[in-house]
Design an enzyme around this catalytic site. Structure first.
Site, PDB file in Angstrom:
ATOM      1  CG  HIS A  53      33.463  27.924 -27.814  1.00 20.50           C
ATOM      2  ND1 HIS A  53      32.774  27.233 -26.631  1.00 20.50           N
ATOM      3  CD2 HIS A  53      34.719  28.370 -27.636  1.00 20.50           C
ATOM      4  CE1 HIS A  53      33.306  27.758 -25.813  1.00 20.50           C
ATOM      5  NE2 HIS A  53      34.924  27.697 -25.933  1.00 20.50           N
ATOM      6  CG  HIS A 106      37.063  24.305 -22.472  1.00 25.35           C
ATOM      7  ND1 HIS A 106      36.331  23.853 -23.943  1.00 25.35           N
ATOM      8  CD2 HIS A 106      36.604  25.832 -22.780  1.00 25.35           C
ATOM      9  CE1 HIS A 106      35.767  24.945 -23.996  1.00 25.35           C
ATOM     10  NE2 HIS A 106      36.309  26.020 -23.956  1.00 25.35           N
ATOM     11  CG  HIS A 114      39.385  30.104 -25.196  1.00 23.17           C
ATOM     12  ND1 HIS A 114      39.688  29.191 -23.715  1.00 23.17           N
ATOM     13  CD2 HIS A 114      38.137  29.946 -25.457  1.00 23.17           C
ATOM     14  CE1 HIS A 114      38.743  28.252 -24.817  1.00 23.17           C
ATOM     15  NE2 HIS A 114      37.805  28.806 -25.040  1.00 23.17           N
ATOM     16  CG  HIS A 151      36.094  31.355 -18.492  1.00 24.27           C
ATOM     17  ND1 HIS A 151      35.863  29.748 -18.432  1.00 24.27           N
ATOM     18  CD2 HIS A 151      35.887  31.188 -19.446  1.00 24.27           C
ATOM     19  CE1 HIS A 151      35.760  29.364 -19.788  1.00 24.27           C
ATOM     20  NE2 HIS A 151      35.594  30.164 -20.526  1.00 24.27           N
ATOM     21  CG  HIS A 155      30.652  31.154 -20.344  1.00 22.49           C
ATOM     22  ND1 HIS A 155      30.831  30.430 -21.605  1.00 22.49           N
ATOM     23  CD2 HIS A 155      32.449  30.783 -20.034  1.00 22.49           C
ATOM     24  CE1 HIS A 155      31.709  30.704 -22.216  1.00 22.49           C
ATOM     25  NE2 HIS A 155      33.001  31.358 -21.575  1.00 22.49           N
ATOM     26  CG  PHE A 187      31.777  25.387 -22.823  1.00 22.04           C
ATOM     27  CD1 PHE A 187      32.092  26.134 -22.513  1.00 22.04           C
ATOM     28  CD2 PHE A 187      32.808  24.407 -22.295  1.00 22.04           C
ATOM     29  CE1 PHE A 187      32.843  27.425 -21.900  1.00 22.04           C
ATOM     30  CE2 PHE A 187      33.520  23.920 -21.009  1.00 22.04           C
ATOM     31  CZ  PHE A 187      33.506  25.585 -20.823  1.00 22.04           C
ATOM     32  CG  HIS A 205      36.533  33.963 -24.068  1.00 25.54           C
ATOM     33  ND1 HIS A 205      37.362  33.205 -23.295  1.00 25.54           N
ATOM     34  CD2 HIS A 205      36.074  33.167 -23.680  1.00 25.54           C
ATOM     35  CE1 HIS A 205      37.307  31.292 -23.052  1.00 25.54           C
ATOM     36  NE2 HIS A 205      35.885  31.539 -23.010  1.00 25.54           N
TER      37      HIS A 205
HETATM   38 CU1  C2O Z   1      35.543  27.897 -24.416  1.00 31.03          CU
HETATM   39 CU2  C2O Z   1      35.026  30.334 -22.329  1.00 31.03          CU
HETATM   40  O1  C2O Z   1      35.245  28.987 -22.911  1.00 31.03           O
END
Ligand code: C2O
Length: 613
Positions: A183, A208, A217, A348, A352, A369, A382
């Protein structure tokens, strides 16, 4: 006032703290009239011009890569696909060999000296050449299960698999750390666009903030799941998903909470989480960095409205849902017209931020990230984000179609698969769960618990008749800073459209060239036609709330600032606020967090044909 009691939902919010949306908007608007143009802003047009150079360049350089691509994938394409292949202008993002062309990442990590996780994110090199992806031939479909409702067997297997991953040496491509670093490398500047024919290593790939978000993802989890299955020798192994779109699934799943299990460390535990949110707290899908303190039933209601808004109202066409086009030559940091999709910038980002510990120097783990992959919760979050893509298609609404542009279909990434082989995968192969041999266990009775969460139509008695004191877009000098509430009237391309016209095209508000500090968590909220009387409180479930724009810190070393844009669906909103006949829509931007130096470059309303991409 008595008007509040007309709406029980609203009245119950009036006692809440000021972090709630409240009707101070009007009084503060006048202050916003005296906006100032940020003097340290990077003029976007200038940057756009700089980008012409590599674009022109790449038309001259023969693109050998694309040929290879056609030959290598011959078996997967039908003749029709081939004839529709590119146009000299098609230039999908192509990830290079991740083991040889990779640089130290760490972009978007403001506090590098104090970074808790490593900034060296390149994968180990085993000296292998990249193979083309082949669809799995598994007999059974892996069925991903809701993390709050797993059987003992499912939970035990999942724990065992994560433990096995943690037990591998860090430099193994399947290790917990290597998987986490994937990631970081893909979104904090590990890879460049050289393989896509652009630049000499100075243009990064950023998965992103664009239409690469869902497919990237999906592939990441696809391999992660198969690796875990292989580690415990279970060919049917399937990941859980954090079902935050259903009330029972909204708190962080119980199996992630205990630090130890029977005296041993719980492999699903991560010490870098916001402790205040872990025990029995319902996640806030519209989290803006501060707890809103909503009672559980209100938080649930708010979450369901958020999911509805992101999948239906703001995801009514392909690019609004996926995010804007991003092809080779586009600079992910400087293109201010590249938009972020409804789910990505909404629930989303909120999850996070809600899970990550804001007391840590870079909000580790989930809140940044570069470090998010170190929390096992990242992958179950995810998998639900991935499921949103599936549900969005399952709604079968017109406009809910995957992108069909070559630049999307042929964009590719490189991963280590479960056999430690390097594999190149394409977006075009990510669209069918059947072919990828996994799916999600759904509650067949109530697959879309948020389906009826469209905000109730606004009671006209609560509205004032006019907003004509608000300036129009052409009376404003953009960019405008969002250090306070900003209000503007925007001309609509058409008014009072017929049902047939609305079926053919969505009316969409586009907020462009949002320029913000990429090292910070930012969020602002958007309200449209908020013509309410002063004592009426607006909530996330009210029709005037168009949605938020939120960003997890990321970016890269040289550019502190990033540009993005966001699209908000207006067709239903205007109906529900009784304003579909108005020539202008009044847009109110409310800064929530990190917006001190955020500026907005352009605001417009457009019609987006639903079937077109
Ligand atoms: Cu690549 Cu939730 O981020």
């Amino acid at each position: 006032m008595s008007s509040s009691s007309l709406l029980p939902l609203i009245s119950s919010f009036t006692s809440l703290p000021s972090t709630n949306f409240n009707r101070t908007i009007k009084t503060q608007t006048n202050q916003a009239q005296g906006f100032r143009v940020s003097c340290n802003q990077t003029p976007d047009d200038h940057n756009d011009k700089k980008l012409i150079l590599p674009q022109a360049q790449k038309l001259v350089i023969p693109n050998v890569d694309r040929r290879n691509l056609l030959v290598g994938l011959g078996g997967l394409y039908t003749a029709t696909n081939l004839t529709s292949m590119p146009s000299a202008l098609a230039d999908p993002i192509k990830t290079p060999d991740i083991t040889s062309i990779c640089k130290e990442a760490g972009a978007g990590v403001n506090n590098k000296e104090k970074a808790i996780r490593s900034l060296k994110c390149c994968p180990p090199s085993l000296g292998k050449t990249i193979k083309d992806f082949v669809f799995p031939t598994d007999k059974k479909v892996r069925m991903r299960w809701p993390a709050h409702a797993g059987t003992k067997e499912q939970v035990d297997k999942y724990r065992a698999a994560i433990q096995a991953m943690r037990d591998l040496p860090d430099d193994h491509p399947h290790s917990f750390v290597s998987q986490a670093k994937i990631h970081c490398a893909y979104c904090n500047g590990g890879y460049t666009q050289v393989e896509s024919g652009i630049g000499n290593g100075d243009k990064d790939i950023q998965i992103h903030n664009s239409w690469l978000f869902f497919p990237f993802h999906r592939w990441y989890l696809y391999f992660y799941e198969r690796i875990l299955g292989k580690l415990i020798n279970d060919p049917d192994f399937a990941l859980p998903f954090w079902k935050w779109d259903e009330p029972a699934g909204m708190p962080i799943p119980e199996m992630f909470v205990p630090e130890t299990i029977a005296g041993k460390p719980n492999p699903l535990y991560d010490v870098y989480r916001n402790a205040d949110h872990i025990k029995d707290r319902i996640v806030d899908l519209d989290y803006g960095g501060t707890d809103r303190g909503l009672p559980n039933e209100k938080q649930i209601e708010s979450n369901l409205c958020t999911v509805y808004r992101e999948l239906v109202r703001n995801g009514a066409d392909t690019l609004s849902f996926f995010g804007g086009k991003y092809a080779a030559g586009n600079d992910p940091v400087l293109i201010g017209d590249k938009s972020i999709g409804s789910v990505e910038r909404g629930s989303h980002t909120a999850v996070h931020r809600w899970v990550g510990d804001s007391k840590n120097p870079n909000d580790e783990d989930m809140g940044n990230f570069y470090s998010a992959g170190y929390d096992p919760a990242f992958y179950i979050h995810h998998s639900n984000v991935d499921r949103m893509w599936k549900l969005w298609k399952d709604l079968r609404l017109s406009g809910h179609v995957d992108p069909t542009e070559t630049d999307w279909l042929d964009a590719s990434y490189v991963f280590y698969d479960e056999n430690e082989d390097l594999v190149r995968v394409y977006n075009r192969d990510s669209v069918s769960l059947n072919k990828l041999k996994y799916n999600y266990i759904e509650n067949s009775k109530e697959m879309f618990p948020w389906r009826n969460s469209r905000p109730a139509k606004r009671n006209k008695n609560l509205q004032v008749t006019t907003n004509s004191d608000v300036k129009k877009v052409d009376q404003i000098n953009f960019p405008v800073p969002l250090n306070k509430i900003f209000k503007v009237r925007v001309k609509r391309p058409a008014v009072s459209r017929s049902v047939e016209e609305k079926e053919k095209a969505n009316e969409v508000l586009v907020i462009k060239r949002i320029r913000y500090d990429s090292g910070r968590f930012v969020k602002f909220d958007v309200f449209v036609n908020d013509k309410l009387k002063d004592d009426v409180v607006t909530t996330t479930c009210d029709p005037e709330y168009a949605g938020g724009f939120a960003q997890i810190p990321h970016g890269r070393m040289k550019n502190m600032f990033m540009l993005s844009s966001a699209r908000f669906g207006l067709t239903e909103l205007l109906e529900d606020t009784n304003t579909d006949d108005d020539e202008y829509a009044t847009v109110t931007l409310v800064p929530r967090t990190g917006c001190g130096d955020l500026t907005v470059g352009k605001i417009e309303i457009i019609l987006v044909p639903v079937a077109a991409v």
